[in-house]
Design a protein around this motif. Structure first.
Motif, PDB file in Angstrom:
ATOM      1  N   THR A 373       0.851  -1.190   0.000  1.00 11.55           N
ATOM      2  CA  THR A 373       0.000   0.000   0.000  1.00 11.55           C
ATOM      3  C   THR A 373       0.884   1.236   0.000  1.00 11.55           C
ATOM      4  OG1 THR A 373      -0.131   0.132   2.414  1.00 11.55           O
ATOM      5  CG2 THR A 373      -1.818  -1.176   1.290  1.00 11.55           C
ATOM      6  N   ALA A 374       0.373   2.323  -0.587  1.00 10.20           N
ATOM      7  CA  ALA A 374       1.079   3.603  -0.619  1.00 10.20           C
ATOM      8  C   ALA A 374       0.096   4.683  -0.197  1.00 10.20           C
ATOM      9  CB  ALA A 374       1.614   3.882  -2.022  1.00 10.20           C
ATOM     10  N   THR A 375       0.411   5.417   0.889  1.00 10.45           N
ATOM     11  CA  THR A 375      -0.499   6.410   1.455  1.00 10.45           C
ATOM     12  C   THR A 375       0.193   7.761   1.524  1.00 10.45           C
ATOM     13  OG1 THR A 375      -1.493   4.675   2.821  1.00 10.45           O
ATOM     14  CG2 THR A 375      -1.956   6.969   3.432  1.00 10.45           C
ATOM     15  N   PRO A 376      -0.351   8.812   0.877  1.00 13.77           N
ATOM     16  CA  PRO A 376       0.266  10.142   0.938  1.00 13.77           C
ATOM     17  C   PRO A 376       0.347  10.643   2.373  1.00 13.77           C
ATOM     18  CG  PRO A 376      -1.410  10.056  -0.785  1.00 13.77           C
ATOM     19  CD  PRO A 376      -1.571   8.805   0.030  1.00 13.77           C
ATOM     20  N   ASN A 377       1.446  11.361   2.655  1.00 16.09           N
ATOM     21  CA  ASN A 377       1.651  11.921   3.983  1.00 16.09           C
ATOM     22  C   ASN A 377       2.444  13.212   3.812  1.00 16.09           C
ATOM     23  OD1 ASN A 377       2.260  12.588   6.607  1.00 16.09           O
ATOM     24  ND2 ASN A 377       3.184  10.622   7.143  1.00 16.09           N
ATOM     25  N   GLY A 378       1.714  14.329   3.609  1.00 13.75           N
ATOM     26  CA  GLY A 378       2.393  15.599   3.349  1.00 13.75           C
ATOM     27  C   GLY A 378       3.113  15.531   2.017  1.00 13.75           C
ATOM     28  N   ASN A 379       4.426  15.798   2.036  1.00 12.98           N
ATOM     29  CA  ASN A 379       5.215  15.681   0.806  1.00 12.98           C
ATOM     30  C   ASN A 379       5.982  14.357   0.769  1.00 12.98           C
ATOM     31  OD1 ASN A 379       7.171  16.112   2.723  1.00 12.98           O
ATOM     32  ND2 ASN A 379       8.224  17.743   1.600  1.00 12.98           N
ATOM     33  N   LEU A 445       8.898  14.728  -1.852  1.00 12.93           N
ATOM     34  CA  LEU A 445       8.436  14.349  -3.180  1.00 12.93           C
ATOM     35  C   LEU A 445       7.747  15.527  -3.855  1.00 12.93           C
ATOM     36  CD1 LEU A 445       7.009  10.842  -2.230  1.00 12.93           C
ATOM     37  CD2 LEU A 445       9.169  11.314  -3.396  1.00 12.93           C
ATOM     38  N   THR A 446       7.656  15.453  -5.168  1.00  9.25           N
ATOM     39  CA  THR A 446       7.061  16.542  -5.949  1.00  9.25           C
ATOM     40  C   THR A 446       5.573  16.301  -6.136  1.00  9.25           C
ATOM     41  OG1 THR A 446       9.137  16.881  -7.127  1.00  9.25           O
ATOM     42  CG2 THR A 446       7.147  17.770  -8.141  1.00  9.25           C
ATOM     43  N   LYS A 447       4.810  17.283  -5.799  1.00 12.76           N
ATOM     44  CA  LYS A 447       3.361  17.165  -5.989  1.00 12.76           C
ATOM     45  C   LYS A 447       3.018  17.339  -7.468  1.00 12.76           C
ATOM     46  CE  LYS A 447       2.309  18.402  -1.250  1.00 12.76           C
ATOM     47  NZ  LYS A 447       1.438  19.123  -0.304  1.00 12.76           N
ATOM     48  N   GLY A 448       1.962  16.644  -7.857  1.00 10.82           N
ATOM     49  CA  GLY A 448       1.567  16.641  -9.252  1.00 10.82           C
ATOM     50  C   GLY A 448       2.001  15.394  -9.991  1.00 10.82           C
ATOM     51  N   ASN A 449       2.899  14.634  -9.397  1.00 17.77           N
ATOM     52  CA  ASN A 449       3.361  13.397 -10.013  1.00 17.77           C
ATOM     53  C   ASN A 449       2.729  12.187  -9.332  1.00 17.77           C
ATOM     54  OD1 ASN A 449       5.114  14.333 -12.056  1.00 17.77           O
ATOM     55  ND2 ASN A 449       6.658  14.804 -10.490  1.00 17.77           N
ATOM     56  N   GLN A 450       2.585  11.138 -10.087  1.00 15.71           N
ATOM     57  CA  GLN A 450       2.144   9.861  -9.537  1.00 15.71           C
ATOM     58  C   GLN A 450       3.395   9.044  -9.200  1.00 15.71           C
ATOM     59  OE1 GLN A 450       0.809   6.666 -12.189  1.00 15.71           O
ATOM     60  NE2 GLN A 450      -1.104   6.590 -11.028  1.00 15.71           N
ATOM     61  N   TYR A 451       3.462   8.566  -7.976  1.00 26.20           N
ATOM     62  CA  TYR A 451       4.608   7.771  -7.549  1.00 26.20           C
ATOM     63  C   TYR A 451       4.182   6.318  -7.405  1.00 26.20           C
ATOM     64  CZ  TYR A 451       7.075  12.112  -6.779  1.00 26.20           C
ATOM     65  OH  TYR A 451       7.689  13.330  -6.963  1.00 26.20           O
ATOM     66  N   CYS A 452       4.917   5.447  -8.089  1.00 30.77           N
ATOM     67  CA  CYS A 452       4.593   4.015  -8.068  1.00 30.77           C
ATOM     68  C   CYS A 452       5.757   3.254  -7.455  1.00 30.77           C
ATOM     69  CB  CYS A 452       4.300   3.516  -9.480  1.00 30.77           C
ATOM     70  SG  CYS A 452       2.851   4.309 -10.221  1.00 30.77           S
ATOM     71  N   TYR A 453       5.439   2.150  -6.791  1.00 28.70           N
ATOM     72  CA  TYR A 453       6.424   1.398  -6.031  1.00 28.70           C
ATOM     73  C   TYR A 453       6.288  -0.092  -6.287  1.00 28.70           C
ATOM     74  CZ  TYR A 453       6.686   5.787  -3.400  1.00 28.70           C
ATOM     75  OH  TYR A 453       6.829   7.100  -3.041  1.00 28.70           O
ATOM     76  N   MET A 454       7.428  -0.794  -6.180  1.00 25.11           N
ATOM     77  CA  MET A 454       7.451  -2.255  -6.107  1.00 25.11           C
ATOM     78  C   MET A 454       8.390  -2.660  -4.979  1.00 25.11           C
ATOM     79  SD  MET A 454       7.229  -3.828  -9.986  1.00 25.11           S
ATOM     80  CE  MET A 454       8.366  -2.765 -10.848  1.00 25.11           C
ATOM     81  N   ILE A 455       8.025  -3.724  -4.305  1.00 23.28           N
ATOM     82  CA  ILE A 455       8.783  -4.217  -3.164  1.00 23.28           C
ATOM     83  C   ILE A 455       9.354  -5.591  -3.520  1.00 23.28           C
ATOM     84  CG2 ILE A 455       8.767  -4.593  -0.668  1.00 23.28           C
ATOM     85  CD1 ILE A 455       7.818  -1.799  -1.553  1.00 23.28           C
ATOM     86  N   VAL A 456      10.611  -5.829  -3.140  1.00 23.57           N
ATOM     87  CA  VAL A 456      11.287  -7.096  -3.409  1.00 23.57           C
ATOM     88  C   VAL A 456      11.869  -7.620  -2.104  1.00 23.57           C
ATOM     89  CG1 VAL A 456      13.195  -8.215  -4.625  1.00 23.57           C
ATOM     90  CG2 VAL A 456      11.834  -6.459  -5.782  1.00 23.57           C
TER      91      VAL A 456
END
Length: 871
Positions: A373-379, A445-456
């Motif tokens: 899961t990815a949850t925004p928290n400020g910047n 992080l920069t607002k306006g962008n979508q940030y995607c993640y993968m975990i290994v």
């Protein structure tokens, strides 16, 4: 009595040879016990029929100490295994005094008789060894276990294959490599060539360094052969550097016989990768073209681990046999290195039995972490995921990309490959360390962008799991987002840049009720940070500003929009945009080309850059190229003509609901190509002419294009090697490629040439060529000082490149009759003291000659005889 003694000596030697004829093969393996203590297992294979026996062997531990080990198998007598072979096992433990690299060796006096590729093998010692790195920093090491014995059979003119089936432990899973080396003899040293040679092959003989398959195509002579296979273990440290942590040597024997038979063949098997928990199930088929009986067996790591694989024992068939391999994998089997399985098919009812091997690899991969899961928290963004189902996982690596990719890994694709554009941004340690706070290393992080993640998930041996599914999030858009900082006018004093932005759409209106205002801030330079306020806008819908009266020709600018609540004329800060710069380009002129470089620093992603050019005499710009990097080479231009450029950037934020594409222009800038590239140096050669006392210099270019722009050549010269070069001559005809250096007292010297092109660029020195003198100094052997003006003086027959001499002439009693420093000698046959003529006879001379050479003056001494006649 002497005959009897000789006979007894011969008898004793022969008896010793018979009793020593036994060693066929062997190897040493070891296991770490605790601390610096290791257990070693020596296994030898000897001729069962040989009277010689070794109930104990001496092993040298590599630290200056040794022990005698007792045989521990077969009731202390060894274990007969058929084919006139006995297997002997010796076990011992040893504690090393300190970390270090140690080579353990065992040497026995003799091998068996008549090994084809070892001359006089009966009197050649047999030695085996193993090397271990006792290095706590790399982790203690166990050698691989070799599951297939080092005694094998083959046929003349039939390809032979063998694999030692080396298996390393799950926790270590070191990378193994294989090499053929000479067998070892006295003192554990390699048996020298040609006493030991590789067996002769009709085509080739080699070993696969990765799989360990030894392939001999094909034996040409029957007999017994010995080869040695070195198996090395490679391990990565925490920095990813590889080190060798162990080596062991298998000395094996192959018995080749003449036979009329074909080996069975196993149908090819592909390497596979499976997720831990998958059941591996596939058939293995072996066929014999001679319709002989076939036995099929399997060896390898999957059979010697917990939850082992299954394959039928003693599987036989007539002409063809099929076996089912099955392995219910589990997390216990996850490791970086693949598991090797060797299937062996052997025909029955023939001698010798022929064999085919099929080697395959099974890589067991850890499952991907679940439920990321990815949850925004400020910047920043908070990440979490479930602990790996494999409890051997030692932590997790986190990868990020500024937009969704849609990655679906192949079966053997572990981790996150670079082609996805994802980058590793952090790690956690421990099975249950399943959260990560991504604030871009404190920058935000920069607002306006979508940030995607993968975990290994990662494992102690550096194995990686499959990547998790991609999970994405966008930060709260509570600040302005700059979209444009585009140059409208290029001028040193009246330049203009238009700045545009998108208003905040997720404002906490309870905490910050309107009205709202913006302040526009500017910093000099595309990476500038010294912002100053240049304008205030009091309407939230007013989202553009034209910055005019600035120098856009020689510098770029960076902008930031601050967002405020207008509280009765008092501006209360709410948020700030991420800064964004204009695009600033500079030109680098070169020969018939201009390199366009640009800098830009923006919070969105620029996917491509379009380069526009206006040609000399033209009034409009045309697109000449597209780049994905921050530079572009514009070639095929005319030197000294002016070309003008600007760059258009095309990009976008990766977040949703934002304008796209974002197009921004650089300033315009002009430049002219110039040839600043030196021509390539020519190939240079020098031919000396000692007879006519000159040097011929010649040069030419390595290819036709090199000299196309040459206008002159400069020749350089120094008379001594290592001296300082001085200009010798300038050749102003570019078609001329030779020069004669004459009028010399000495032709010794070093030469080089450089090329000057039409833009006065000078090449590097060509190759330096040095030539030396060819000195000659010779005296006659007869002279007649009788006053007839012919041959009255001793003078040199040849005198070339000699600076000075010291000459002494002796009579036959060794007395000096003449001395001189005259380079021409000029002895008239009189005594140097009395002035009286000396008697006829033979005189001896010694002349020390100072010759002019390339390295300077060199002394040479010549001697000889002169006959003096007066008639």
């Amino acid at each position: 009595m002497k005959k009897l003694l000789s006979f007894v000596t011969l008898l004793l030697w022969s008896t010793a040879a018979v009793f020593a004829t036994h060693n066929r093969a062997g190897e040493i393996t070891y296991k770490h016990i605790a601390g610096l203590q290791y257990q070693f297992v020596l296994v030898t294979y000897t001729k069962d029929s040989a009277p010689a026996d070794r109930p104990d062997l001496i092993v040298f531990w590599g630290d200056g100490t040794s022990d005698t080990l007792q045989r521990s198998n077969g009731g202390g007598n060894g274990q007969p295994i058929g084919n006139d072979t006995k297997r002997n096992v010796y076990i011992g433990t040893h504690t090393y005094p300190a970390p270090g690299t140690y080579t353990v060796t065992m040497e026995d006096p003799n091998r068996n008789r008549d090994v084809v590729n070892i001359l006089n093998s009966i009197h050649t010692p047999f030695a085996i060894s193993a090397t271990l790195a006792v290095n706590p920093n790399l982790g203690f090491n166990n050698s691989p276990d070799l599951l297939y014995p080092p005694i094998d059979n083959g046929c003349v003119n039939v390809p032979f294959i063998h694999n030692p089936t080396a298996v390393d432990t799950v926790d270590e899973a070191d990378s193994l490599s294989y090499a053929l080396i000479p067998c070892a003899g006295a003192n554990g040293d390699p048996i020298p060539h040609p006493q030991w040679t590789l067996p002769s092959a009709s085509n080739s003989i080699s070993i696969d360094s990765v799989s360990g398959d030894f392939y001999w195509d094909s034996p040409v002579q029957a007999g017994e052969y010995n080869i040695a296979i070195e198996i090395s273990e490679h391990r990565q440290d925490t920095n990813g550097n590889w080190s060798i942590v162990g080596r062991m040597v298998r000395d094996m024997q192959i018995d080749i016989a003449g036979c009329d038979n074909n080996p069975p063949e196993i149908e090819p098997l592909d390497d596979i990768c499976v997720e831990a928990g998958d059941n591996v199930l596939f058939p293995v088929v072996a066929t014999d073209s001679d319709a002989n009986g076939v036995t099929l067996s399997a060896f390898g790591g999957p059979f010697v681990v917990d939850d082992p694989a299954e394959f039928p024992d003693n599987l036989q068939g007539q002409g063809q046999v099929t076996g089912i391999f099955e392995w219910q994998t589990s997390c216990l089997h996850v490791r970086k290195q693949p598991w090797q399985v060797v299937f062996r098919a052997e025909d029955i009812g023939t001698f010798p039995s022929l064999v085919d091997l099929e080697t395959m690899n099974i890589t067991v991969v850890g499952p991907a972490p679940d439920n990321p899961t990815a949850t925004p928290n400020g910047n920043a963004i908070d990440l979490s995921w479930d602990a790996s189902a494999c409890t051997r996982a030692s932590g997790y690596d986190i990868y990020r990309k500024n937009q969704f990719y849609g990655f679906v890994p192949d079966d053997c694709e572990t981790g996150v490959p670079g082609y996805t554009g994802y980058q590793k941004i952090g790690s956690t340690n421990g099975l249950n360390s399943t959260t990560y706070f991504d604030n871009n290393n404190g920058v935000g992080l920069t607002k306006g962008n979508q940030y995607c993640y993968m975990i290994v998930a990662k494992y102690p041996d550096r194995a990686e799991s499959y990547a998790s599914v991609e999970v994405c999030a966008e930060l709260l858009r509570d600040q302005p987002l700059i979209t444009n900082a585009t140059v409208d006018v290029t001028d040193v004093a009246n330049g203009r840049i238009e700045v545009r932005w998108v208003k905040p759409i997720e404002i906490d209106s309870v905490q910050y009720p309107g009205p709202y205002a913006y302040r526009v801030n500017r910093a000099v330079g595309t990476n500038g940070n010294s912002f100053i306020e240049i304008a205030t806008l009091n309407d939230i819908e007013d989202t553009s500003y034209v910055d005019s009266g600035i120098d856009t020709e020689t510098t770029g600018y960076r902008y930031r929009i601050d967002f405020f609540q207008n509280n009765g004329g008092t501006l209360e800060p709410i948020s700030k945009s991420d800064p964004a710069s204009s695009v600033f380009i500079n030109l680098v002129p070169t020969d018939q080309a201009i390199i366009v470089n640009w800098s830009v620093n923006v919070p969105w992603i620029n996917a491509e850059y379009v380069i526009y050019r206006r040609d000399p005499g033209a009034t409009t710009f045309d697109s000449v190229g597209v780049s994905s990097t921050n530079n572009y080479l514009d070639g095929a231009l005319e030197n000294n003509r002016t070309y003008c450029y600007y760059v258009e950037t095309r990009g976008a934020y990766s977040g949703s609901g934002l304008p796209t594409p974002l197009i921004n222009l650089s300033q315009g800038v002009c430049g002219a190509p110039i040839d600043a590239t030196p021509p390539c140096p020519p190939n240079f050669r020098v031919e000396r002419n000692c007879d006519e006392n000159f040097n011929q210099l010649n040069w030419g270019f390595p290819d036709e294009e090199c000299g196309i722009d040459a206008i002159e050549y400069e020749l350089y010269y120094t008379p001594v090697e290592g001296g300082e070069f001085e200009l010798l001559a300038t050749i102003i005809d570019p078609a001329d490629s030779s020069y004669i250096h004459n009028g010399l007292l000495s032709i010794a010297g070093c030469y080089a040439v450089v090329v000057v092109d039409s833009f006065m660029n000078v090449s590097e020195f060509s190759n330096v060529v040095c030539v030396d003198n060819c000195p000659a100094y010779e005296l006659p052997n007869v002279f007649t000082p009788n006053g007839d003006l012919e041959n009255d003086l001793v003078v040199p027959i040849s005198n070339k490149y000699v600076e000075s001499v010291e000459a002494t002439i002796y009579n036959r009693w060794g007395s000096i009759v003449y001395q001189t420093n005259d380079i021409n000698i000029n002895w008239d046959g009189t005594h140097m003291t009395s002035g009286e003529p000396v008697p006829e006879g033979v005189y001896y001379y010694v002349v020390r000659i100072n010759e002019v050479r390339l390295t300077g003056l060199e002394v040479r001494e010549i001697t000889g005889f002169i006959h003096l006649f007066r008639d």
